[in-house]
Scaffold this motif. Structure first.
Motif, PDB file in Angstrom:
ATOM      1  N   UNK A 256      46.474 128.882  55.992  1.00 25.69           N
ATOM      2  CA  UNK A 256      45.953 129.279  56.626  1.00 25.69           C
ATOM      3  C   UNK A 256      46.501 130.469  57.565  1.00 25.69           C
ATOM      4  N   UNK A 257      47.332 130.336  58.279  1.00 28.66           N
ATOM      5  CA  UNK A 257      47.910 131.096  58.572  1.00 28.66           C
ATOM      6  C   UNK A 257      48.565 132.693  57.532  1.00 28.66           C
ATOM      7  N   UNK A 258      48.620 131.840  56.625  1.00 27.91           N
ATOM      8  CA  UNK A 258      49.343 133.458  56.240  1.00 27.91           C
ATOM      9  C   UNK A 258      47.538 134.373  55.176  1.00 27.91           C
ATOM     10  N   UNK A 259      46.431 133.425  54.904  1.00 24.22           N
ATOM     11  CA  UNK A 259      45.053 134.149  54.552  1.00 24.22           C
ATOM     12  C   UNK A 259      44.465 133.795  55.464  1.00 24.22           C
ATOM     13  N   UNK A 260      44.684 133.747  57.168  1.00 29.51           N
ATOM     14  CA  UNK A 260      43.150 133.842  57.856  1.00 29.51           C
ATOM     15  C   UNK A 260      42.137 132.685  57.951  1.00 29.51           C
ATOM     16  N   UNK A 261      40.861 133.974  58.588  1.00 31.55           N
ATOM     17  CA  UNK A 261      40.005 132.445  58.773  1.00 31.55           C
ATOM     18  C   UNK A 261      39.728 132.115  57.459  1.00 31.55           C
ATOM     19  N   UNK A 262      39.168 133.186  56.548  1.00 32.59           N
ATOM     20  CA  UNK A 262      38.550 133.043  55.889  1.00 32.59           C
ATOM     21  C   UNK A 262      39.121 132.427  55.049  1.00 32.59           C
ATOM     22  N   UNK A 263      40.212 132.831  54.497  1.00 29.95           N
ATOM     23  CA  UNK A 263      41.323 132.205  53.133  1.00 29.95           C
ATOM     24  C   UNK A 263      41.486 130.345  53.929  1.00 29.95           C
ATOM     25  N   UNK A 264      41.728 130.442  55.292  1.00 27.88           N
ATOM     26  CA  UNK A 264      41.361 128.505  55.719  1.00 27.88           C
ATOM     27  C   UNK A 264      39.730 128.088  55.491  1.00 27.88           C
ATOM     28  N   UNK A 265      38.785 129.519  55.025  1.00 26.78           N
ATOM     29  CA  UNK A 265      37.229 128.586  54.415  1.00 26.78           C
ATOM     30  C   UNK A 265      37.572 128.286  53.335  1.00 26.78           C
ATOM     31  N   UNK A 266      38.317 128.688  52.928  1.00 26.99           N
ATOM     32  CA  UNK A 266      38.262 129.223  50.915  1.00 26.99           C
ATOM     33  C   UNK A 266      38.883 127.154  50.874  1.00 26.99           C
ATOM     34  N   UNK A 267      40.315 127.405  51.432  1.00 28.40           N
ATOM     35  CA  UNK A 267      41.121 126.498  51.038  1.00 28.40           C
ATOM     36  C   UNK A 267      40.722 124.905  51.649  1.00 28.40           C
TER      37      UNK A 267
ATOM     38  N   UNK B 161      38.721 122.428  48.583  1.00 26.33           N
ATOM     39  CA  UNK B 161      39.347 120.472  48.550  1.00 26.33           C
ATOM     40  C   UNK B 161      38.267 119.984  48.467  1.00 26.33           C
ATOM     41  N   UNK B 162      37.259 120.362  49.577  1.00 25.93           N
ATOM     42  CA  UNK B 162      35.273 119.773  49.809  1.00 25.93           C
ATOM     43  C   UNK B 162      35.396 119.440  48.142  1.00 25.93           C
ATOM     44  N   UNK B 163      35.042 120.447  47.693  1.00 28.68           N
ATOM     45  CA  UNK B 163      34.710 120.796  46.191  1.00 28.68           C
ATOM     46  C   UNK B 163      34.955 119.533  45.502  1.00 28.68           C
ATOM     47  N   UNK B 164      36.684 119.588  45.658  1.00 26.15           N
ATOM     48  CA  UNK B 164      37.144 118.279  45.095  1.00 26.15           C
ATOM     49  C   UNK B 164      36.899 116.915  45.256  1.00 26.15           C
TER      50      UNK B 164
ATOM     51  N   UNK C 198      34.081 116.113  46.452  1.00 29.71           N
ATOM     52  CA  UNK C 198      32.832 115.875  46.097  1.00 29.71           C
ATOM     53  C   UNK C 198      32.840 115.311  44.753  1.00 29.71           C
ATOM     54  N   UNK C 199      33.628 116.451  43.881  1.00 27.71           N
ATOM     55  CA  UNK C 199      33.463 115.917  42.208  1.00 27.71           C
ATOM     56  C   UNK C 199      33.865 114.585  41.925  1.00 27.71           C
ATOM     57  N   UNK C 200      35.374 114.222  42.741  1.00 22.68           N
ATOM     58  CA  UNK C 200      36.276 112.694  42.227  1.00 22.68           C
ATOM     59  C   UNK C 200      34.859 111.664  42.614  1.00 22.68           C
ATOM     60  N   UNK C 201      34.129 111.947  43.488  1.00 14.94           N
ATOM     61  CA  UNK C 201      33.248 110.963  44.320  1.00 14.94           C
ATOM     62  C   UNK C 201      32.071 110.561  43.024  1.00 14.94           C
ATOM     63  N   UNK C 202      32.272 111.865  42.675  1.00 17.50           N
ATOM     64  CA  UNK C 202      30.933 111.706  41.548  1.00 17.50           C
ATOM     65  C   UNK C 202      31.566 111.068  40.204  1.00 17.50           C
ATOM     66  N   UNK C 203      32.765 111.466  39.261  1.00 12.99           N
ATOM     67  CA  UNK C 203      33.108 110.750  38.394  1.00 12.99           C
ATOM     68  C   UNK C 203      32.935 109.317  38.720  1.00 12.99           C
TER      69      UNK C 203
ATOM     70  N   UNK D  28      43.031 109.647  48.790  1.00 14.49           N
ATOM     71  CA  UNK D  28      44.647 110.619  49.129  1.00 14.49           C
ATOM     72  C   UNK D  28      43.905 112.144  49.550  1.00 14.49           C
ATOM     73  N   UNK D  29      43.737 112.289  48.878  1.00 13.33           N
ATOM     74  CA  UNK D  29      43.411 113.864  49.768  1.00 13.33           C
ATOM     75  C   UNK D  29      42.852 113.639  50.593  1.00 13.33           C
ATOM     76  N   UNK D  30      41.694 113.328  50.426  1.00 11.02           N
ATOM     77  CA  UNK D  30      40.665 113.916  52.338  1.00 11.02           C
ATOM     78  C   UNK D  30      41.909 113.187  53.445  1.00 11.02           C
ATOM     79  N   UNK D  31      42.318 112.105  52.556  1.00 12.18           N
ATOM     80  CA  UNK D  31      43.629 111.884  53.899  1.00 12.18           C
ATOM     81  C   UNK D  31      44.697 113.232  54.851  1.00 12.18           C
TER      82      UNK D  31
END
Length: 65
Positions: free
Chosen positions: A13-24, A28-31, A33-38, A57-60
């Motif tokens: 986030x420090x290197x990529x800025x705000x937009x990069x932080x939002x993408x990350x 993470x949210x997409x992963x 949600x996909x794990x919960x769907x599976x 583990x990922x959420x924590x």
């Protein structure tokens, strides 16, 4: 004990800025949600427990960073 990989999100986030932080965060949210769907569509309980455990583990880690 603090491990170097605990701060991967902060460094990116420090290197990529705000937009990069939002993408990350979006990825993470997409992963998560996909794990919960599976987990919801798992055939047996063990598959469900594994997916929920991985999602936790990922959420924590994401919430901590």
């Amino acid at each position: 004990m603090v491990h170097p990989q605990d701060f991967v999100d902060a460094q990116l986030c420090e290197e990529l800025g705000f937009v990069g932080c939002l993408v990350i965060v979006f990825l993470e949210v997409a992963i998560l949600l996909r794990l919960l769907y599976v987990a919801r569509h798992a055939v047996d309980h063990m598959g469900c427990f594994i997916c929920v455990g991985l999602a936790a583990m990922i959420f924590i880690q994401a919430a901590e960073n």
